[in-house]
Design a protein around this motif. Structure first.
Motif, mmCIF file in Angstrom:
data_model
loop_
_atom_site.group_PDB
_atom_site.id
_atom_site.type_symbol
_atom_site.label_atom_id
_atom_site.label_comp_id
_atom_site.label_asym_id
_atom_site.label_seq_id
_atom_site.Cartn_x
_atom_site.Cartn_y
_atom_site.Cartn_z
ATOM 1 N N LYS A 163 0.833 -1.190 0.000
ATOM 2 C CA LYS A 163 0.000 0.000 0.000
ATOM 3 C C LYS A 163 0.871 1.244 0.000
ATOM 4 O O LYS A 163 1.830 1.299 0.762
ATOM 5 C CB LYS A 163 -0.919 -0.015 1.222
ATOM 6 N N PRO A 164 0.634 2.173 -0.888
ATOM 7 C CA PRO A 164 -0.546 2.455 -1.704
ATOM 8 C C PRO A 164 -0.433 2.023 -3.177
ATOM 9 O O PRO A 164 -1.210 2.473 -4.005
ATOM 10 C CB PRO A 164 -0.626 3.974 -1.629
ATOM 11 N N VAL A 165 0.544 1.143 -3.497
ATOM 12 C CA VAL A 165 0.762 0.780 -4.902
ATOM 13 C C VAL A 165 0.728 -0.736 -5.083
ATOM 14 O O VAL A 165 1.378 -1.470 -4.338
ATOM 15 C CB VAL A 165 2.120 1.315 -5.420
ATOM 16 N N ALA A 166 -0.026 -1.164 -6.084
ATOM 17 C CA ALA A 166 0.004 -2.568 -6.510
ATOM 18 C C ALA A 166 0.301 -2.564 -8.005
ATOM 19 O O ALA A 166 -0.321 -1.806 -8.771
ATOM 20 C CB ALA A 166 -1.324 -3.254 -6.238
ATOM 21 N N ILE A 167 1.262 -3.373 -8.416
ATOM 22 C CA ILE A 167 1.618 -3.492 -9.829
ATOM 23 C C ILE A 167 1.568 -4.966 -10.197
ATOM 24 O O ILE A 167 2.205 -5.799 -9.543
ATOM 25 C CB ILE A 167 3.026 -2.922 -10.128
ATOM 26 N N TYR A 168 0.813 -5.258 -11.245
ATOM 27 C CA TYR A 168 0.652 -6.634 -11.713
ATOM 28 C C TYR A 168 1.096 -6.741 -13.161
ATOM 29 O O TYR A 168 0.858 -5.831 -13.956
ATOM 30 C CB TYR A 168 -0.819 -7.073 -11.600
ATOM 31 N N SER A 169 1.709 -7.856 -13.481
ATOM 32 C CA SER A 169 2.055 -8.164 -14.861
ATOM 33 C C SER A 169 0.814 -8.734 -15.522
ATOM 34 O O SER A 169 0.099 -9.537 -14.914
ATOM 35 C CB SER A 169 3.175 -9.196 -14.869
#
Length: 180
Positions: A163-169
């Motif tokens: 949190k506060p960032v989620a990064i998904y491929s």
């Protein structure tokens, strides 16, 4: 008077400590650094920086958080081979990049349970309320993004989730139905 001075020093030291702690907790995540460190996202990272879309992602992480679906370099190569990438004007490229981010932090556990047929993106903010949205669903244990163009995109793995960032491929460059 000595104990009063000591109390002031203790209070001042405590105040400074909590200010520094607060500063550490609110520092933004280096999104482009995370992408580059994961090695397969150099094109996406470069496009975010050169178009200044990274600024929008950074603002979003400071507000409600941001979830980003990052296409790999191979995904961009596939799109380039199809000829679609070369014909896109710069202003539309910005919208496509913004289309890869949403204004909410969705941890991996939340993303795996979320079903939303009308997910607004950062590109929605730059246009009208009903445009540049995609749906999130689940199929055979995978999170699926449906943009309304071509095939469905599958979320492949978590690159970063704090949190506060989620990064998904994901498995494709997300193409908005509004442009294609």
């Amino acid at each position: 008077m000595g104990s009063c001075s000591n109390l002031h020093i203790i209070l001042l030291t405590t105040f400074i400590y909590f200010q520094l702690l607060s500063l550490q907790l609110t520092q933004s995540v280096g999104i482009t650094k995370v992408l580059i460190d994961n090695q397969n996202f150099n094109i996406f990272s470069s496009l975010l920086s050169s178009s200044s879309v990274i600024d929008d992602f950074n603002i979003a992480q400071g507000n409600t958080g941001v979830t980003i679906f990052a296409p790999s370099d191979a995904d961009f190569a596939k799109l380039s081979e199809s000829g679609r990438l070369q014909s896109i004007p710069a202003d539309q490229t910005v919208l496509i990049l913004k289309f890869h981010g949403i204004h909410s932090y969705y941890s991996e556990s939340i993303l795996k349970t979320l079903v939303n047929p009308f997910q607004p993106t950062l590109a929605t903010d730059a246009t009208s309320a009903g445009s540049y949205r995609f749906s999130l669903s689940h199929f055979r244990g995978n999170v699926v993004i449906n943009t309304g163009v071509d095939n469905r995109t599958v979320v492949l793995k978590t690159i970063y989730d704090r949190k506060p960032v989620a990064i998904y491929s994901d498995s494709n460059v997300l193409l908005p139905r509004d442009l294609f």
